[in-house]
Design an enzyme around this catalytic site. Sequence first.
Site, PDB file in Angstrom:
ATOM      1  N   ARG A 142       0.865  -1.180   0.000  1.00 41.91           N
ATOM      2  CA  ARG A 142       0.000   0.000   0.000  1.00 41.91           C
ATOM      3  C   ARG A 142       0.901   1.229   0.000  1.00 41.91           C
ATOM      4  O   ARG A 142       1.945   1.239   0.674  1.00 41.91           O
ATOM      5  CB  ARG A 142      -0.903   0.041   1.243  1.00 41.91           C
ATOM      6  CG  ARG A 142      -2.057  -0.941   1.231  1.00 41.91           C
ATOM      7  CD  ARG A 142      -3.141  -0.579   0.210  1.00 41.91           C
ATOM      8  NE  ARG A 142      -4.265  -1.500   0.249  1.00 41.91           N
ATOM      9  CZ  ARG A 142      -4.401  -2.575  -0.530  1.00 41.91           C
ATOM     10  NH1 ARG A 142      -3.475  -2.879  -1.432  1.00 41.91           N
ATOM     11  NH2 ARG A 142      -5.479  -3.344  -0.424  1.00 41.91           N
ATOM     12  N   GLU A 199      -3.846   7.485  -5.059  1.00 44.06           N
ATOM     13  CA  GLU A 199      -3.982   6.755  -6.327  1.00 44.06           C
ATOM     14  C   GLU A 199      -5.186   7.306  -7.066  1.00 44.06           C
ATOM     15  O   GLU A 199      -6.280   7.298  -6.484  1.00 44.06           O
ATOM     16  CB  GLU A 199      -4.160   5.259  -6.064  1.00 44.06           C
ATOM     17  CG  GLU A 199      -2.913   4.630  -5.481  1.00 44.06           C
ATOM     18  CD  GLU A 199      -3.047   3.130  -5.217  1.00 44.06           C
ATOM     19  OE1 GLU A 199      -4.099   2.554  -5.544  1.00 44.06           O
ATOM     20  OE2 GLU A 199      -2.099   2.552  -4.678  1.00 44.06           O
ATOM     21  N   HIS A 244      -1.492   0.112  -9.731  1.00 46.63           N
ATOM     22  CA  HIS A 244      -2.122  -0.820  -8.784  1.00 46.63           C
ATOM     23  C   HIS A 244      -2.778  -1.998  -9.518  1.00 46.63           C
ATOM     24  O   HIS A 244      -3.993  -2.201  -9.439  1.00 46.63           O
ATOM     25  CB  HIS A 244      -3.144  -0.099  -7.900  1.00 46.63           C
ATOM     26  CG  HIS A 244      -3.416  -0.829  -6.610  1.00 46.63           C
ATOM     27  ND1 HIS A 244      -3.756  -0.210  -5.433  1.00 46.63           N
ATOM     28  CD2 HIS A 244      -3.395  -2.165  -6.317  1.00 46.63           C
ATOM     29  CE1 HIS A 244      -3.946  -1.099  -4.478  1.00 46.63           C
ATOM     30  NE2 HIS A 244      -3.726  -2.308  -5.003  1.00 46.63           N
TER      31      HIS A 244
HETATM   32  P1  NAP Z   1      -0.354 -11.726   4.691  1.00 45.03           P
HETATM   33  O1  NAP Z   1      -0.246 -13.125   4.215  1.00 45.03           O
HETATM   34  O2  NAP Z   1      -1.255 -11.430   5.834  1.00 45.03           O
HETATM   35  O3  NAP Z   1       1.128 -11.218   5.025  1.00 45.03           O
HETATM   36  C1  NAP Z   1       1.392 -10.059   5.724  1.00 45.03           C
HETATM   37  C2  NAP Z   1       2.739 -10.226   6.411  1.00 45.03           C
HETATM   38  O4  NAP Z   1       3.062  -8.987   7.031  1.00 45.03           O
HETATM   39  C3  NAP Z   1       2.759 -11.293   7.526  1.00 45.03           C
HETATM   40  O5  NAP Z   1       3.903 -12.077   7.382  1.00 45.03           O
HETATM   41  C4  NAP Z   1       2.835 -10.490   8.820  1.00 45.03           C
HETATM   42  O6  NAP Z   1       3.621 -11.100   9.832  1.00 45.03           O
HETATM   43  C5  NAP Z   1       3.574  -9.269   8.336  1.00 45.03           C
HETATM   44  N1  NAP Z   1       3.341  -8.120   9.188  1.00 45.03           N
HETATM   45  C6  NAP Z   1       2.183  -7.602   9.614  1.00 45.03           C
HETATM   46  N2  NAP Z   1       2.406  -6.508  10.348  1.00 45.03           N
HETATM   47  C7  NAP Z   1       3.749  -6.344  10.389  1.00 45.03           C
HETATM   48  C8  NAP Z   1       4.610  -5.422  10.989  1.00 45.03           C
HETATM   49  N3  NAP Z   1       4.120  -4.407  11.719  1.00 45.03           N
HETATM   50  N4  NAP Z   1       5.940  -5.554  10.802  1.00 45.03           N
HETATM   51  C9  NAP Z   1       6.432  -6.572  10.067  1.00 45.03           C
HETATM   52  N5  NAP Z   1       5.658  -7.485   9.461  1.00 45.03           N
HETATM   53  C10 NAP Z   1       4.346  -7.373   9.643  1.00 45.03           C
HETATM   54  O7  NAP Z   1      -0.837 -10.764   3.521  1.00 45.03           O
HETATM   55  P2  NAP Z   1      -0.653 -10.948   1.937  1.00 45.03           P
HETATM   56  O8  NAP Z   1      -1.753 -11.751   1.379  1.00 45.03           O
HETATM   57  O9  NAP Z   1       0.756 -11.363   1.668  1.00 45.03           O
HETATM   58  O10 NAP Z   1      -0.882  -9.428   1.460  1.00 45.03           O
HETATM   59  C11 NAP Z   1      -0.054  -8.393   1.946  1.00 45.03           C
HETATM   60  C12 NAP Z   1      -0.572  -7.044   1.506  1.00 45.03           C
HETATM   61  O11 NAP Z   1      -0.340  -6.869   0.117  1.00 45.03           O
HETATM   62  C13 NAP Z   1      -2.093  -6.845   1.627  1.00 45.03           C
HETATM   63  O12 NAP Z   1      -2.460  -6.455   2.935  1.00 45.03           O
HETATM   64  C14 NAP Z   1      -2.388  -5.772   0.621  1.00 45.03           C
HETATM   65  O13 NAP Z   1      -2.320  -4.495   1.217  1.00 45.03           O
HETATM   66  C15 NAP Z   1      -1.253  -5.924  -0.393  1.00 45.03           C
HETATM   67  N6  NAP Z   1      -1.722  -6.398  -1.721  1.00 45.03           N
HETATM   68  C16 NAP Z   1      -1.579  -5.601  -2.792  1.00 45.03           C
HETATM   69  C17 NAP Z   1      -1.957  -6.054  -4.037  1.00 45.03           C
HETATM   70  C18 NAP Z   1      -1.779  -5.207  -5.257  1.00 45.03           C
HETATM   71  O14 NAP Z   1      -2.591  -5.289  -6.176  1.00 45.03           O
HETATM   72  N7  NAP Z   1      -0.737  -4.398  -5.315  1.00 45.03           N
HETATM   73  C19 NAP Z   1      -2.522  -7.325  -4.181  1.00 45.03           C
HETATM   74  C20 NAP Z   1      -2.655  -8.110  -3.059  1.00 45.03           C
HETATM   75  C21 NAP Z   1      -2.247  -7.637  -1.825  1.00 45.03           C
HETATM   76  P3  NAP Z   1       3.144 -12.439  10.596  1.00 45.03           P
HETATM   77  O15 NAP Z   1       3.077 -13.498   9.520  1.00 45.03           O
HETATM   78  O16 NAP Z   1       4.227 -12.722  11.572  1.00 45.03           O
HETATM   79  O17 NAP Z   1       1.817 -12.132  11.179  1.00 45.03           O
HETATM   80  C1  GLV Z   2      -5.137  -5.348  -3.677  1.00 48.89           C
HETATM   81  O1  GLV Z   2      -4.480  -4.377  -3.496  1.00 48.89           O
HETATM   82  C2  GLV Z   2      -5.561  -6.225  -2.645  1.00 48.89           C
HETATM   83  O2  GLV Z   2      -5.340  -5.932  -1.470  1.00 48.89           O
HETATM   84  O3  GLV Z   2      -6.168  -7.254  -2.992  1.00 48.89           O
END
Ligand code: NAP
Ligand code: GLV
Length: 326
Positions: A243, A272, A291
């Site tokens: 984000r 954005e 995005h």
């Molecule tokens: P996820 O599986 O929940 O992974 C998030 C990771 O961040 C976890 O490993 C968590 O640690 C860690 N974390 C949380 N708070 C933290 C902190 N304060 N310091 C360090 N690490 C921390 O989520 P995901 O599915 O990978 O998605 C991640 C993010 O990507 C989403 O929330 C979204 O905002 C973004 N995203 C963007 C797009 C796009 O189109 N650009 C698409 C999809 C997602 P723990 O495992 O130890 O809890």
């Molecule tokens: C996209 O940014 C998502 O969080 O799925």
Amino acid sequence: MKPTVFIARRIPAIAHHLLEEHCELRVHEGLMPPTREELLAGVQGCSGILSLLSDRIDGEVCEAAGPQLKVISNFAVGYNNMDVPELARRGIAVGNTPDVLTDATADIAVALLLCAARNFGRASQDVRNDVWKTWQPLGWIGKDLVGFGEPKKLGIVGMGRIGSAVAKRMHLGWGMQVLYTARSPKPEVDKELSATHVELPKLLEESDFVSLHVPLNDETHHLIGAPELTLMKETAVLVNTARGEIIDQDALTEALLSRSIYAAGLDVCTPEPLPADDRLLQLDNCFLVPHLGSATQATRDAMAERAAKNILAGLQDQPLPYRISI
Ligand code: NAP
Ligand code: GLV
């Protein structure tokens, strides 16, 4: 009478098909998100809301919908647009679309890393602007992904689903050594990818490439600001597919302008889209895309299916298959 569901934009048809058998659909049509007024008016009398990441979903939206509101499903995995504690307090079931967009988004992080490291922004512009006159031994020089000697280091900030998919690609494909942060160490990742859990300052100091994958919340807002950018190598590339608000964008702009880091690759930014006069748009060491992390047909179809299944479960007072818990 069928319950009414507000859909905040037309999404892949599978969601509309799954829902229309059981619900009256009220779809906000058009390219642009509903204004706040349109959102508040659109949800009136609805039992379900299928929201997008650009829609702020909070107590006011619930009030506008009315007491029959049961379920809200975000067409995204990230849910920083939702006031989840407030929705939970009101007993509303809340869901998102995890897992199915992990690979598509990880691919975009890798693409941004490559494009930023190898000057694709400037080079592509030069091709279009007739600046490319000949093969240039000293032109369009970028950064190596595979080291001459030591392996390159990749710092993953947030080793969750997407972070570990990026780490896997870059370790198994490019031989990078992986450092990472997360709230807790990940022994299975350490083992599979020879990765090392470190504190953020160490990760920033040592990494050649840094890729952000934490959710946006109070703890991660401006996680990367001027002090953190100062720790990074002058040769480092920063990638953000998480984000925009996780980076202090003014500080990043200064770091790129002064070349205190080498380049950035951004799928997300603040706001954005960026205003046309934003300084980031002038920089040839910042590679931006709009995005589009999850933007493949199969991924968006799978997200639509998950989002719709959440709504159907919530309307029937069943546990959501893809539930956000706090
Ligand atoms: P996820 O599986 O929940 O992974 C998030 C990771 O961040 C976890 O490993 C968590 O640690 C860690 N974390 C949380 N708070 C933290 C902190 N304060 N310091 C360090 N690490 C921390 O989520 P995901 O599915 O990978 O998605 C991640 C993010 O990507 C989403 O929330 C979204 O905002 C973004 N995203 C963007 C797009 C796009 O189109 N650009 C698409 C999809 C997602 P723990 O495992 O130890 O809890
Ligand atoms: C996209 O940014 C998502 O969080 O799925």
